[in-house]
Motif scaffolding. Sequence first.
Motif, PDB file in Angstrom:
ATOM      1  N   SER A  47      22.316 -14.671  -0.557  1.00 48.54           N
ATOM      2  CA  SER A  47      21.423 -13.529  -0.028  1.00 48.54           C
ATOM      3  C   SER A  47      20.107 -13.623  -0.496  1.00 48.54           C
ATOM      4  O   SER A  47      19.812 -14.712  -1.162  1.00 48.54           O
ATOM      5  N   ALA A  48      19.098 -12.644   0.082  1.00 46.43           N
ATOM      6  CA  ALA A  48      17.784 -13.147  -0.386  1.00 46.43           C
ATOM      7  C   ALA A  48      17.019 -11.597  -0.668  1.00 46.43           C
ATOM      8  O   ALA A  48      17.155 -10.850  -0.078  1.00 46.43           O
ATOM      9  N   GLU A  49      16.180 -11.845  -1.735  1.00 41.46           N
ATOM     10  CA  GLU A  49      15.553 -10.754  -1.828  1.00 41.46           C
ATOM     11  C   GLU A  49      13.953 -10.994  -1.738  1.00 41.46           C
ATOM     12  O   GLU A  49      13.365 -11.953  -2.211  1.00 41.46           O
ATOM     13  N   PRO A  50      13.134 -10.658  -0.754  1.00 43.51           N
ATOM     14  CA  PRO A  50      11.974 -10.973  -0.296  1.00 43.51           C
ATOM     15  C   PRO A  50      10.867 -10.658  -1.586  1.00 43.51           C
ATOM     16  O   PRO A  50      11.083  -9.702  -2.045  1.00 43.51           O
ATOM     17  N   GLY A  51       9.882 -11.616  -1.558  1.00 49.52           N
ATOM     18  CA  GLY A  51       8.714 -11.203  -2.592  1.00 49.52           C
ATOM     19  C   GLY A  51       7.609 -10.086  -2.122  1.00 49.52           C
ATOM     20  O   GLY A  51       7.669  -9.895  -0.910  1.00 49.52           O
ATOM     21  N   ALA A  52       6.921  -9.751  -3.174  1.00 51.59           N
ATOM     22  CA  ALA A  52       6.033  -8.806  -2.760  1.00 51.59           C
ATOM     23  C   ALA A  52       4.865  -8.879  -3.701  1.00 51.59           C
ATOM     24  O   ALA A  52       5.049  -9.222  -5.027  1.00 51.59           O
ATOM     25  N   THR A  53       3.602  -8.427  -3.380  1.00 49.55           N
ATOM     26  CA  THR A  53       2.501  -8.150  -4.483  1.00 49.55           C
ATOM     27  C   THR A  53       2.062  -7.039  -4.290  1.00 49.55           C
ATOM     28  O   THR A  53       1.745  -6.229  -3.343  1.00 49.55           O
ATOM     29  N   ARG A  54       1.743  -6.257  -5.377  1.00 49.52           N
ATOM     30  CA  ARG A  54       1.207  -5.076  -5.653  1.00 49.52           C
ATOM     31  C   ARG A  54      -0.222  -5.001  -5.561  1.00 49.52           C
ATOM     32  O   ARG A  54      -0.707  -5.693  -6.461  1.00 49.52           O
ATOM     33  N   PRO A  55      -0.799  -4.179  -4.522  1.00 49.38           N
ATOM     34  CA  PRO A  55      -2.281  -4.314  -4.686  1.00 49.38           C
ATOM     35  C   PRO A  55      -3.043  -3.476  -5.766  1.00 49.38           C
ATOM     36  O   PRO A  55      -2.166  -2.811  -6.531  1.00 49.38           O
ATOM     37  N   LEU A  56      -4.241  -3.767  -5.839  1.00 46.89           N
ATOM     38  CA  LEU A  56      -4.920  -3.120  -7.052  1.00 46.89           C
ATOM     39  C   LEU A  56      -5.076  -1.543  -6.980  1.00 46.89           C
ATOM     40  O   LEU A  56      -4.770  -1.192  -8.323  1.00 46.89           O
ATOM     41  N   THR A  57      -5.074  -1.066  -6.019  1.00 45.14           N
ATOM     42  CA  THR A  57      -5.212   0.529  -5.884  1.00 45.14           C
ATOM     43  C   THR A  57      -3.769   1.013  -6.492  1.00 45.14           C
ATOM     44  O   THR A  57      -3.802   2.094  -7.127  1.00 45.14           O
ATOM     45  N   GLU A  58      -2.630   0.024  -6.484  1.00 47.64           N
ATOM     46  CA  GLU A  58      -1.261   0.743  -6.842  1.00 47.64           C
ATOM     47  C   GLU A  58      -1.165   0.658  -8.259  1.00 47.64           C
ATOM     48  O   GLU A  58      -0.740   1.154  -9.170  1.00 47.64           O
ATOM     49  N   VAL A  59      -1.868  -0.474  -8.809  1.00 48.72           N
ATOM     50  CA  VAL A  59      -1.527  -0.835 -10.303  1.00 48.72           C
ATOM     51  C   VAL A  59      -2.894  -0.391 -11.185  1.00 48.72           C
ATOM     52  O   VAL A  59      -2.956  -0.898 -12.130  1.00 48.72           O
ATOM     53  N   ARG A  60      -3.822   0.133 -10.600  1.00 52.26           N
ATOM     54  CA  ARG A  60      -5.186   0.409 -11.293  1.00 52.26           C
ATOM     55  C   ARG A  60      -4.892   1.198 -12.563  1.00 52.26           C
ATOM     56  O   ARG A  60      -5.269   0.775 -13.843  1.00 52.26           O
ATOM     57  N   ASP A  61      -4.312   2.243 -12.489  1.00 50.64           N
ATOM     58  CA  ASP A  61      -3.995   2.991 -13.719  1.00 50.64           C
ATOM     59  C   ASP A  61      -3.081   2.262 -14.935  1.00 50.64           C
ATOM     60  O   ASP A  61      -3.454   2.460 -15.889  1.00 50.64           O
ATOM     61  N   GLN A  62      -2.210   1.446 -14.146  1.00 51.42           N
ATOM     62  CA  GLN A  62      -1.353   0.704 -15.325  1.00 51.42           C
ATOM     63  C   GLN A  62      -2.281  -0.254 -16.075  1.00 51.42           C
ATOM     64  O   GLN A  62      -2.118  -0.552 -17.065  1.00 51.42           O
ATOM     65  N   ILE A  63      -3.217  -1.049 -15.138  1.00 48.00           N
ATOM     66  CA  ILE A  63      -4.132  -1.856 -16.090  1.00 48.00           C
ATOM     67  C   ILE A  63      -5.134  -1.353 -16.751  1.00 48.00           C
ATOM     68  O   ILE A  63      -5.370  -1.649 -17.925  1.00 48.00           O
ATOM     69  N   ARG A  64      -5.604  -0.155 -16.393  1.00 45.48           N
ATOM     70  CA  ARG A  64      -6.501   0.594 -17.324  1.00 45.48           C
ATOM     71  C   ARG A  64      -5.748   1.071 -18.722  1.00 45.48           C
ATOM     72  O   ARG A  64      -6.199   0.993 -19.688  1.00 45.48           O
ATOM     73  N   THR A  65      -4.346   1.472 -18.696  1.00 44.09           N
ATOM     74  CA  THR A  65      -3.692   1.797 -19.667  1.00 44.09           C
ATOM     75  C   THR A  65      -3.386   0.752 -20.645  1.00 44.09           C
ATOM     76  O   THR A  65      -3.618   0.881 -21.788  1.00 44.09           O
ATOM     77  N   ASP A  66      -3.207  -0.665 -20.118  1.00 40.24           N
ATOM     78  CA  ASP A  66      -3.099  -1.889 -20.911  1.00 40.24           C
ATOM     79  C   ASP A  66      -4.185  -2.211 -21.501  1.00 40.24           C
ATOM     80  O   ASP A  66      -4.283  -2.755 -22.599  1.00 40.24           O
ATOM     81  N   LEU A  67      -5.327  -2.280 -20.797  1.00 41.38           N
ATOM     82  CA  LEU A  67      -6.691  -2.648 -21.385  1.00 41.38           C
ATOM     83  C   LEU A  67      -7.031  -1.533 -22.457  1.00 41.38           C
ATOM     84  O   LEU A  67      -7.562  -2.194 -23.641  1.00 41.38           O
ATOM     85  N   THR A  68      -6.826  -0.354 -22.375  1.00 46.07           N
ATOM     86  CA  THR A  68      -7.094   0.613 -23.232  1.00 46.07           C
ATOM     87  C   THR A  68      -6.326   0.423 -24.543  1.00 46.07           C
ATOM     88  O   THR A  68      -7.041   0.420 -25.562  1.00 46.07           O
ATOM     89  N   ALA A  69      -5.125   0.191 -24.262  1.00 43.48           N
ATOM     90  CA  ALA A  69      -4.151  -0.128 -25.417  1.00 43.48           C
ATOM     91  C   ALA A  69      -4.609  -1.442 -26.165  1.00 43.48           C
ATOM     92  O   ALA A  69      -4.709  -1.223 -27.456  1.00 43.48           O
ATOM     93  N   GLU A  70      -5.014  -2.554 -25.501  1.00 44.98           N
ATOM     94  CA  GLU A  70      -5.549  -3.618 -26.227  1.00 44.98           C
ATOM     95  C   GLU A  70      -6.827  -3.456 -26.903  1.00 44.98           C
ATOM     96  O   GLU A  70      -6.985  -3.851 -28.167  1.00 44.98           O
ATOM     97  N   LYS A  71      -7.907  -2.658 -26.223  1.00 49.32           N
ATOM     98  CA  LYS A  71      -9.033  -2.703 -27.264  1.00 49.32           C
ATOM     99  C   LYS A  71      -8.873  -1.374 -28.015  1.00 49.32           C
ATOM    100  O   LYS A  71      -9.491  -1.654 -29.438  1.00 49.32           O
ATOM    101  N   ALA A  72      -7.981  -0.671 -27.989  1.00 48.26           N
ATOM    102  CA  ALA A  72      -7.615   0.354 -29.168  1.00 48.26           C
ATOM    103  C   ALA A  72      -6.940  -0.359 -30.244  1.00 48.26           C
ATOM    104  O   ALA A  72      -7.291  -0.104 -31.456  1.00 48.26           O
TER     105      ALA A  72
END
Length: 629
Positions: A355-380
Amino acid sequence: MLTALRRLASTWVAKLLFVLLISSFAVWGIGDTIRNFGQDTAVARVGGTPIEMDEAQAAVRREMQRLSRQVGGQFENDPRIRRAVAQQAIEQLVLDRVLRGEARDLGITVPDEAVRDFIFSIQGFRGMSGQFERAVFENFLRTNDMTEGTFLALVRADLARQQLALAVRSGATAPEVLTKPLLQWQLEQRSAALVTLPLAAAPEPPAPEEAQLRRFHENNPDRFSTPEYREASVAVLTAERISREVEISDADIAAAYESRRNQFETPERRALAQVLVQDEEKAKAIAAAWSGGADFAAVTREAEAAGGQALELGSLDRAGLPFPQLAEAAFGTAVGSVTAPIRTDFGWHILKVESAEPGATRPLTEVRDQIRTDLTAEKAADLAFERANQVEDALAGGATLAEVAQRFNLGFAAIRTDANGMDPEDKPVELPVIEAARAPLLRAIFTAEKGAAPRLAETEAGFVAVDIKEISPPALRPFESVEPLVREAFIAEARRRSQEERAAGLLAAVKGGKSLADAARESGFGVREVGAITRDQRDGAIPPELLAPLFELKANEPTMAQTQDGYAVAQLLEVTRPDPGTDAAALARLKAEVTQAMAGDLETEYVAALRNRADVRINPRLVDNLAQP
């Protein structure tokens, strides 16, 4: 604090103290320095080869960064976590040295082409075009604090280790003399007679007299005492609290997306089965039979007859396959198809794509909030350490917890609480932390010493300072104030004892020669027969507390267990052991599972033996230094 130290240094007392220190250094300081001259600065040595501090620090830093990215805002840089990470990082470096040495001794080499092909196959290094992009690769190196040379060396060493591991794992084969009895053990079924005695069905005990209740009250002080209460002031500094002050720009988010693109890409995965044999002609014959519709059990038999093996590899991406030619074949073949034989250093491989599961890339618009949260946590997290030093200086200068909390925006509370966070009115105490951090903060409060000056300490709840004002030890509540609770507990205990005695009576009767059915009828209990009981039963046909004891019994033997709602007594009636040869598919699956487990055990034992032989020496003092913030 620095101003206070400078002021103190100008006094005649401080000058006299410095003279004494200089004199004492003349007596023992120089000798100590000479004795430590040439002391080993390596964190560990493997067969005499050092692992220096800078390499260990880089490994710990990379692992901490990886954890921070994975966990995000929930990551707390706890001392215990840092120590565990440091120990793990050192152990990985040690094993890397051990396996490199073994590969070198065996003459195993990895050509540059194999390293290049492996790196080009990593999905995380591919850009929007789907091809390897140098800029993405360099962003990865910067994010993980590595040079290109360091990364290439890691890949080369990892490929060499994979060759070693595959050589060791390929020797694992689960024999039928093991798998058939194991399958029979797994599929075994039992039937039993069962009597349940719930506490709710126990006879009502006689009304207790006051003297009995008072004795029960005195004999069970843990049930009827007030808890220990502590009156304390607490100040808490957390990355979550500081994160409210952090601002992240869109440019920061875009740069982080590019550098962490591999986190947002899901590579294509394929479920694969593999046959490995040494003879090309036999490999071709097996491939033809498999392509023609032969099932996995038949293919397994053909492979073993040819001196090879068949394995279910499970779901893998390209990077999960050790050789580029295997990855190209597996991911270039249609689902349900079988590859032609593929040659590697270990023989001829035939792969089937199940069987096969196709790959995928999540666009920036979809993960923007997640990245903001991660960067905020790192700087904090970085700001938290800076602010912790400022708070510690203020406390050492005589400031109170309330003052430093207001000055540095800390969480603060003055409370009276028990160890469970409840006040004397049995209501939850408000604490200046999130719900998940309540328990760690309460532990800090109940391990602090009364009268000790408050100091900021790193805990699972964040940086915490505690000032204990008063400790009220547990005290037995007056009988009159808890009489209803005492009465209720006394009656519940009487019911429990009654059902326990009844269950013990049934057990004794069966051990004396009666059947459980007869003993139950004589005592007025209902009995039921339960059949087709399996070791992994989940449907509640019998109480789970009886399941393991039941599979240890011989025919007609009884057992008894306390359950969640009372007691249960069972007698084993029959054991059914199926013929494992009648279920070829189940036998093949189990054989593949056992083979995989044996291969993993072989690899683990092999690596452990190499490590034991390698004269590994670890410097615990320097490991402790690595764990420091």
